[in-house]
Enzyme design. Structure first.
Site, PDB file in Angstrom:
ATOM      1  N   SER A 143       0.837  -1.204   0.000  1.00 57.37           N
ATOM      2  CA  SER A 143       0.000   0.000   0.000  1.00 57.37           C
ATOM      3  C   SER A 143       0.866   1.246   0.000  1.00 57.37           C
ATOM      4  CB  SER A 143      -0.902   0.016   1.242  1.00 57.37           C
ATOM      5  OG  SER A 143      -1.564   1.269   1.393  1.00 57.37           O
ATOM      6  N   TYR A 156      -2.357  -0.149   9.755  1.00 59.61           N
ATOM      7  CA  TYR A 156      -2.440  -0.840   8.467  1.00 59.61           C
ATOM      8  C   TYR A 156      -1.170  -0.597   7.662  1.00 59.61           C
ATOM      9  CZ  TYR A 156      -4.227  -1.857   3.734  1.00 59.61           C
ATOM     10  OH  TYR A 156      -4.407  -2.338   2.464  1.00 59.61           O
ATOM     11  N   LYS A 160       1.669  -3.181   6.007  1.00 62.00           N
ATOM     12  CA  LYS A 160       1.944  -3.173   4.574  1.00 62.00           C
ATOM     13  C   LYS A 160       3.412  -2.878   4.289  1.00 62.00           C
ATOM     14  CE  LYS A 160      -1.895  -4.566   3.081  1.00 62.00           C
ATOM     15  NZ  LYS A 160      -1.973  -5.794   2.265  1.00 62.00           N
TER      16      LYS A 160
END
Length: 261
Positions: A143, A156, A160
C-alpha cells in the site's frame, strides 16, 4: 504480449475489488486461476461468471488468518491444477482507523496475522514447489500507506510496510531459484474499500463523505483515484516474461500521491 498460458495462479481475496480485477486479467492472459476468499458463495459466484467466459478457473474458500485453512488452500490448489506458478497475496484487513495511541491489542494482532503472517505462511508453502518446478512469481499487495505516514491508517500501513520488506527478502533468498517477488503499493483505489475509508474518516472528522473524497482526490498529481484495472494490469506485466529482470521491488501505483490525510 503478456501471455500466461499454462501458468497456475493462486490469488487470495479475489472474490471482489482489486483481487477480482487481477483474477480476471490473469485468466484472460491464459492462466488457470484459483479464486479464494472467506465466503464460499462469493467464490463460487465469481468462478461461475469466469467459466461463462470460457476461462480456466476454480474456487476454494479460505480464511487466510487461519493457518490450517491456508495449508488446505495450497494443498487443494495442487490437487485441482498442479504446482503453483503464480502466487498473489491480496487478502488483507483493516479493522481499526485513527491514532496509534488508541490501537487495541486485539486489532493489531488481527492486522499482523492477516496482513503479514498469512503472506509468510503462503510463501513458505508455495516457494518449495516453485523451486521444484524451476521457478515462479510472487506478487504481494502492499500500500502507499507503507511509504507515506498518516494519522488515520497507521497500523495498516505498518503491516503493509512489512509486506514490502518481505518481498525484498524473499526476492534475495529465492532469486537464484528463478523466483521473482515484487510488491505493489496502490494509492487511493476507487471501490468499496475506499468508500469504507472515506466514510470512517468523515465520521471521525464530523464532516461529509463527499468532502473527504475530494480531499483524497486532491492528494495526487492526477487528481483522481486509481482504478482496480490499473493495479491488475501492473500485476499481469510483473508476471510476464517482459518483466524478467524486475524483482525485489515495491512499485507504487498511486497517481503520484503528494501527501496523505
Amino acid at each position: 504480449m503478456f501471455d500466461l498460458t499454462g501458468k497456475i495462479a493462486l490469488i487470495t481475496g479475489s472474490s471482489k475489488g482489486i483481487g477480482l480485477a487481477i483474477a480476471w486479467q490473469m485468466a484472460r492472459a491464459g492462466a488457470s486461476v484459483i479464486i479464494s476468499s472467506r465466503k464460499k458463495d462469493a467464490c463460487d459466484q465469481v468462478s461461475e461468471m469466469m467459466l461463462g467466459e470460457g476461462l480456466s478457473v476454480k474456487s476454494i474458500p479460505c480464511n487466510v488468518g487461519v493457518k490450517e485453512e491456508v495449508e488446505k488452500l495450497v494443498k487443494n490448489t495442487r490437487v485441482k491444477f498442479g504446482n503453483i506458478d503464480i502466487l498473489v497475496c491480496n487478502a488483507a484487513t483493516n479493522p481499526v482507523f485513527g491514532s496509534l495511541s488508541n490501537l487495541p491489542d486485539q486489532a493489531f494482532e488481527k492486522l499482523v496475522k492477516v496482513n503479514i503472517q498469512s503472506t509468510l505462511w503462503l510463501s513458505q508453502l508455495v516457494v518449495p514447489q516453485m523451486v521444484e518446478s524451476g521457478g515462479g512469481s510472487i506478487i504481494l499487495l502492499s500500500s502507499i500507506a507503507a511509504i507515506r505516514g498518516n494519522a488515520f491508517i497507521g497500523a495498516y500501513g505498518m503491516t503493509k510496510a512489512a509486506e514490502s520488506a518481505l518481498a525484498r527478502n524473499l526476492a534475495v533468498e529465492y532469486g537464484p531459484s528463478n523466483i521473482r517477488v515484487n510488491a505493489i503499493c496502490p494509492g487511493s483505489v476507487k471501490g468499496d474499500r475506499m468508500k469504507r475509508v472515506i466514510n470512517s474518516k468523515a465520521k471521525l472528522l464530523k464532516t461529509t463523505p463527499n468532502k473527504i473524497q475530494k480531499e483524497f482526490e486532491l492528494m495526487t498529481s492526477i487528481r483522481s483515484f486509481v482504478t482496480k484495472e490499473d493495479i491488475a494490469s501492473m500485476v499481469v506485466y510483473l508476471l510476464s516474461d517482459h518483466s524478467k529482470n524486475i524483482s525485489g521491488q515495491s512499485i507504487s501505483i498511486d497517481g503520484n500521491t503528494e501527501r496523505m490525510i
